[in-house]
Write an enzyme that holds these catalytic residues in place. Structure first.
Site, PDB file in Angstrom:
ATOM      1  N   ASP A  44      -1.324   1.395  -0.238  1.00  0.00           N
ATOM      2  CA  ASP A  44      -0.819   1.776  -1.559  1.00  0.00           C
ATOM      3  C   ASP A  44      -0.327   3.222  -1.504  1.00  0.00           C
ATOM      4  O   ASP A  44      -1.116   4.156  -1.358  1.00  0.00           O
ATOM      5  CB  ASP A  44      -1.932   1.632  -2.596  1.00  0.00           C
ATOM      6  CG  ASP A  44      -1.450   1.823  -4.020  1.00  0.00           C
ATOM      7  OD1 ASP A  44      -0.308   2.295  -4.213  1.00  0.00           O
ATOM      8  OD2 ASP A  44      -2.218   1.503  -4.943  1.00  0.00           O
ATOM      9  N   HIS A  78       0.616  -1.581  -3.833  1.00  0.00           N
ATOM     10  CA  HIS A  78      -0.017  -1.180  -5.093  1.00  0.00           C
ATOM     11  C   HIS A  78      -0.496  -2.344  -5.953  1.00  0.00           C
ATOM     12  O   HIS A  78      -1.599  -2.301  -6.502  1.00  0.00           O
ATOM     13  CB  HIS A  78       0.961  -0.314  -5.891  1.00  0.00           C
ATOM     14  CG  HIS A  78       0.404   0.204  -7.181  1.00  0.00           C
ATOM     15  ND1 HIS A  78      -0.758   0.937  -7.247  1.00  0.00           N
ATOM     16  CD2 HIS A  78       0.851   0.094  -8.466  1.00  0.00           C
ATOM     17  CE1 HIS A  78      -1.007   1.258  -8.503  1.00  0.00           C
ATOM     18  NE2 HIS A  78      -0.063   0.754  -9.265  1.00  0.00           N
ATOM     19  N   SER A  94      -4.066   0.010 -12.290  1.00  0.00           N
ATOM     20  CA  SER A  94      -3.345   1.272 -12.183  1.00  0.00           C
ATOM     21  C   SER A  94      -3.685   2.182 -13.374  1.00  0.00           C
ATOM     22  O   SER A  94      -4.842   2.520 -13.585  1.00  0.00           O
ATOM     23  CB  SER A  94      -1.839   0.994 -12.062  1.00  0.00           C
ATOM     24  OG  SER A  94      -1.125   2.135 -11.646  1.00  0.00           O
TER      25      SER A  94
END
Length: 268
Positions: free
Chosen positions: A214, A244, A107
């Site tokens: 996601d 995610h 991320s």
């Protein structure tokens, strides 16, 4: 599960806490780079899988995150975060001279890891990007024009199809559950633009992982960034229905298996 050791160093903006999961006879070093609002303690199962695969694993809690010092989630320049990650990576490499280094960023940590590879790619044997914030991020696009940051916390259900992951995240006192800080949003925007404009990662072997469902970091946004940095060493894996946090998804064993198979393929 392997028990980590913690250590502390003077980071660019204050004391940074790092962890290391030591393998008895490592064949490579893996550097974990965590995402926004969380901390490296959430990656114990990832570190354990990598240790069993032959890695000594390390990484920091970023400034303002987890056990590290600083105002919570306040980052004014992501180059500072890259510098702190490099301190940890170089310390581990110094303890294990000659071993290849693999960086794994998730991320926001994918943004940091990609920037690290742009600046210090010669230090790395391979790069793994999990749902990386690259290209553009709809969260930044929505928040950047606002003077006051909304207090809506992240929806834990966006993390994984495994409900226990969201429950643990919501109950974790080291996770930030408050609003974004405006300087952090500005810094994210600047970092995205900087990475997009820097160019290709060249021949560096890169594994890009993303769940197709996601909603937090949308694959179509990340695609913009992947195309901006891609080189001849890119491999992609997309997981149908995954959200995610692919390392915490219901098919996490498959994802970790893809990572270790990639490492086996690219390490000398």
């Amino acid at each position: 599960m392997t028990t980590p050791q913690e250590w502390e160093f003077a980071g660019t903006r204050g004391a940074v806490t790092a962890r290391i999961w030591a393998a008895p006879e490592p064949r490579y070093v893996a550097v974990l780079v965590h995402g926004y609002g969380e901390h490296l303690g959430r990656y114990g199962h990832v570190a354990d899988a990598l240790v069993r695969h032959g890695a000594t694993v390390c990484g920091p809690d970023h400034m303002g995150h987890g056990r590290s010092a600083g105002d919570r989630v306040l980052i004014e320049d992501y180059e500072d975060v890259v510098a702190d990650v490099r301190t940890v990576a170089r310390a581990a490499a110094g303890d294990h001279p000659g071993l290849p280094v693999v960086m794994i960023g998730h991320s926001m940590g994918g943004l940091v890891a990609a920037r690290y590879a742009q600046l210090h790619g010669g230090d790395l044997a391979a790069l793994v990007l999990s749902a990386p914030v690259l290209g553009r991020w709809h969260v930044v696009d929505a928040l950047l024009p606002l003077e006051e940051m909304p207090g809506t916390p992240l929806d834990p259900s966006t993390l994984s199809r495994d409900a226990s992951v969201g429950e643990a995240y919501a109950a974790d006192p080291l996770v930030w559950h408050g609003p974004f800080k405006k300087p952090t949003v500005r810094a994210l925007d600047a970092a995205l633009r900087r990475i997009n404009g820097y160019g290709s990662l060249g021949a560096l072997p890169v594994l890009y992982l993303h769940g197709t469902a996601d909603e937090l970091v949308r694959p179509e946004d990340t695609r913009v960034g992947i195309e901006a940095v891609r080189g001849e060493g890119l491999t992609e894996r997309h997981y149908p229905g995954a959200r995610h946090e692919v390392f915490n998804e219901t098919n996490r064993a498959e994802v970790l298996g893809d990572v270790t198979a990639f490492v086996d393929r690219v390490l000398p």
